[in-house]
Design an enzyme around this catalytic site. Structure first.
Site, PDB file in Angstrom:
ATOM      1  N   ASP A 103     -10.464   5.036  58.616  1.00 50.02           N
ATOM      2  CA  ASP A 103     -10.176   3.814  57.879  1.00 50.02           C
ATOM      3  C   ASP A 103      -9.327   2.839  58.698  1.00 50.02           C
ATOM      4  O   ASP A 103      -8.605   3.239  59.610  1.00 50.02           O
ATOM      5  CB  ASP A 103      -9.427   4.144  56.585  1.00 50.02           C
ATOM      6  N   TYR A 104      -9.404   1.592  58.306  1.00 49.99           N
ATOM      7  CA  TYR A 104      -8.625   0.518  58.930  1.00 49.99           C
ATOM      8  C   TYR A 104      -7.140   0.872  59.005  1.00 49.99           C
ATOM      9  O   TYR A 104      -6.469   0.627  59.997  1.00 49.99           O
ATOM     10  CB  TYR A 104      -8.827  -0.763  58.105  1.00 49.99           C
TER      11      TYR A 104
END
Length: 235
Positions: A103-104
């Protein structure tokens, strides 16, 4: 050879992402758009183009380990012009792509390659490749919550496989836990922690199978060693 497999071997993307690109009409075979997943191609005769760019089999296989920082997306292209993990890799002429995703707002171990077969092996659920995370979470899980986490939780429309969670450190209003899972669904670790009412504050992946992040600094990368590549291929 199936079109999506050929695309993966050419270093375009993983098989699953290649399938999505086919369905989106981004792939041409001999000048005609193809959106059927059952399409087969002859690598020696057919001309395949993705986004109007001709692709060919990658002769040199690249295997990279990256310590992904927070604030980067795990894609080759991003429509919102955010920083991409591929931007951290320099000096590579071959087209490479991330294996799986982080994820970011998650940091840690990420592999990048142009080897479609290895990508398939490390991302397909049937191979049950273990991934280990260190997370800082809100609060301190009790015995019941830990057992629920380990035995499977209903997330969205699926139930997670059995996993491991162990408390490493306790603080007044938070704790550090080690989490081991064999799946890799979108934001799965965060959703599992939310489900037991202990949301993630920070999350880092520290190993995939027995390949550990080690002392690699955040934002840095290195080539995988021959013995590491051989090990991954034998999983």
């Amino acid at each position: 050879m199936r079109l999506q497999k050929y695309m993966a071997l050419c270093g375009v993307a993983s098989r699953r992402k290649s399938e999505k690109m086919i369905q989106e009409g981004k792939v041409k075979v001999n000048g005609k758009v193809v959106n059927e997943l059952g399409t087969t191609v002859d690598p020696n005769r057919d001309i395949v183009a993705v986004d109007n760019k001709k692709i060919k089999l990658e002769k040199k296989k690249i295997y990279i380990m990256l310590n992904k920082p927070v604030g980067y997306v795990t894609t080759v292209k991003d429509e919102y012009n955010r920083k991409k993990v591929i931007d951290l890799i320099d000096g590579i002429d071959e087209r490479i792509y991330p294996i799986g995703r982080l994820d970011y707002d998650t940091s840690g171990l990420l592999f990048l390659t142009n080897d479609g077969e290895l990508t398939y092996k490390l991302t397909h659920p049937s191979f049950e490749i273990e991934k280990v995370y260190i997370a800082k979470i809100q609060g301190i899980p009790n015995h019941v919550e830990l057992n629920n986490f380990r035995n499977g939780l209903k997330i969205d429309d699926y139930i997670t496989s059995k996993s491991e969670i162990n408390i490493l450190k306790k603080y007044a209003d938070s704790s550090i836990v080690e989490i081991k899972i064999h799946e890799g669904k979108n934001r799965q670790v965060r959703k599992m922690c939310d489900k037991i009412n202990h949301p993630v504050i920070e999350l880092k992946r520290v190993s995939i199978a027995n390949i550990k992040l080690g002392t690699l600094k955040e934002g840095e990368w290195r080539y995988l060693k021959d013995n590491e590549i051989e090990y991954l291929k034998k999983l």
